[in-house]
Write a protein that holds these residues in place. Structure first.
Motif, mmCIF file in Angstrom:
data_model
loop_
_atom_site.group_PDB
_atom_site.id
_atom_site.type_symbol
_atom_site.label_atom_id
_atom_site.label_comp_id
_atom_site.label_asym_id
_atom_site.label_seq_id
_atom_site.Cartn_x
_atom_site.Cartn_y
_atom_site.Cartn_z
ATOM 1 N N SER A 34 48.440 -17.366 -45.214
ATOM 2 C CA SER A 34 49.505 -18.372 -45.215
ATOM 3 C C SER A 34 49.964 -18.667 -46.633
ATOM 4 O O SER A 34 49.141 -18.794 -47.548
ATOM 5 N N SER A 68 51.432 -19.538 -39.282
ATOM 6 C CA SER A 68 50.769 -20.817 -39.039
ATOM 7 C C SER A 68 51.417 -21.631 -37.920
ATOM 8 O O SER A 68 51.226 -22.843 -37.868
ATOM 9 N N GLN A 77 51.265 -17.942 -33.418
ATOM 10 C CA GLN A 77 50.828 -17.248 -34.628
ATOM 11 C C GLN A 77 50.682 -15.742 -34.406
ATOM 12 O O GLN A 77 50.069 -15.294 -33.442
ATOM 13 N N GLY A 109 46.334 -16.178 -41.027
ATOM 14 C CA GLY A 109 46.996 -17.427 -41.359
ATOM 15 C C GLY A 109 46.216 -18.625 -40.844
ATOM 16 O O GLY A 109 45.356 -18.515 -39.963
ATOM 17 N N THR A 122 45.611 -21.824 -38.647
ATOM 18 C CA THR A 122 46.082 -22.206 -37.315
ATOM 19 C C THR A 122 46.637 -23.627 -37.320
ATOM 20 O O THR A 122 46.402 -24.408 -38.248
ATOM 21 N N TYR A 160 52.428 -27.589 -45.623
ATOM 22 C CA TYR A 160 52.743 -26.716 -44.487
ATOM 23 C C TYR A 160 54.026 -27.152 -43.788
ATOM 24 O O TYR A 160 54.769 -26.311 -43.274
#
Length: 284
Positions: free
Chosen positions: A71, A186, A190, A195, A197, A212
């Motif tokens: 990510s 993310s 997904q 990445g 979760t 995020y």
């Protein structure tokens, strides 16, 4: 290879991810084991080069196309995606063991090679690194630009970035749309297991959750202080204390876009490009 692989409890998750879990540490261990195999493979290749007798007349450049597939580390303009290896071996010419802090880019590779070969360099935005490699004082660039548009239509999300020694500006050209690459890494559906979760993000601290949210729904601009926030968790684009820095970076980015004929700044071109990507994504 490696003979003794890393285990999850021996490593940390890469810093740009901002989320920690046993699952992500296992992915990090797998990644470091891949890097160890690569390192061994490069060594085997250099051994063959030495055996050929050509090592002393061969320029070797080791780099890669993007950062690690975690990510905020690929398919984006964050440092996790842009900071890549750039290791050069040039026997008898390059200063062995030297580490330079100048802002260099893949676009510099072509003019470096043509300079060494003493042949004409095609028009490009790169600069020869020969003086850097030889350890000479050099009047080098003060700003470095980068771009992401899309590796394939579903990943389309045009961004540009410009950074100086300390601060970095990212411009998102479709801020009215969610970032599909963030969803792949993310989101609820997904695609890439490495990445973070949705559940791991939700269990993290406020700063990480906000990062995020910015990753998934980017604003028009993002501004980061890479000295105090090297992995870009706090967007300071609206901070009055950094307004002058933001404006200067905007001007430097625009100058580069004019120089490179970057048509993404033309709204008509942007709309057409976006429409074409959407159509291909719908029909394929």
């Amino acid at each position: 290879i490696p003979e003794k692989p890393y285990e999850a409890d021996e490593v940390s998750v890469l810093p740009q991810v901002g989320v920690d879990s046993p699952r992500l540490r296992q992915h990090a261990a797998d990644y470091y084991n891949c890097m160890s195999r690569l390192d061994t493979g490069v060594g085997l290749l250099l051994d063959r080069l030495d055996a050929s007798g050509k090592a002393d007349e061969t320029l070797v450049i080791f780099t890669t196309d993007h950062g690690a597939q975690f990510s905020r580390g690929k398919a984006c303009c964050y440092e996790g995606g842009l900071r890549v290896p750039h290791i050069v071996r040039w026997p008898g010419q390059a200063e062995a063991g030297a580490v330079r802090q100048e802002l260099v880019s893949h676009v510099d590779i072509l003019p470096t090679i043509t300079d060494i070969l003493d042949i004409e360099t095609p028009r490009c935005s790169g600069r020869s690194q020969v003086s850097l490699l030889k350890g000479k004082p050099t009047d080098w660039r003060g700003y470095l630009c980068a771009e992401w548009t899309g590796a394939n239509p579903p990943c389309y999300y045009p961004q540009r970035s410009v950074r100086g020694e300390r601060y970095k500006l990212i411009v998102n050209y479709t801020p009215d749309r969610p970032n599909p690459n963030a969803a792949f890494y993310s989101g609820p559906d997904q695609l890439w297991e490495s990445g973070a979760t949705v559940e791991e993000i939700a269990a993290s601290d406020r700063r990480t959750r906000q990062a995020y949210e910015t990753f998934q729904n980017p604003p028009r601009e993002e501004l980061y202080d890479l000295q105090n926030d090297p992995w870009e968790f706090e967007n300071r684009v609206d901070d009055p204390e950094t307004a002058a820095i933001r404006d200067a970076l905007r001007a430097n980015l625009l100058e580069w876009q004019v120089e490179t004929d970057d048509r993404i700044t033309d709204r008509e071109v942007l709309d057409r490009l976006t429409s074409e990507h959407d159509e291909i994504s719908r029909t394929h």
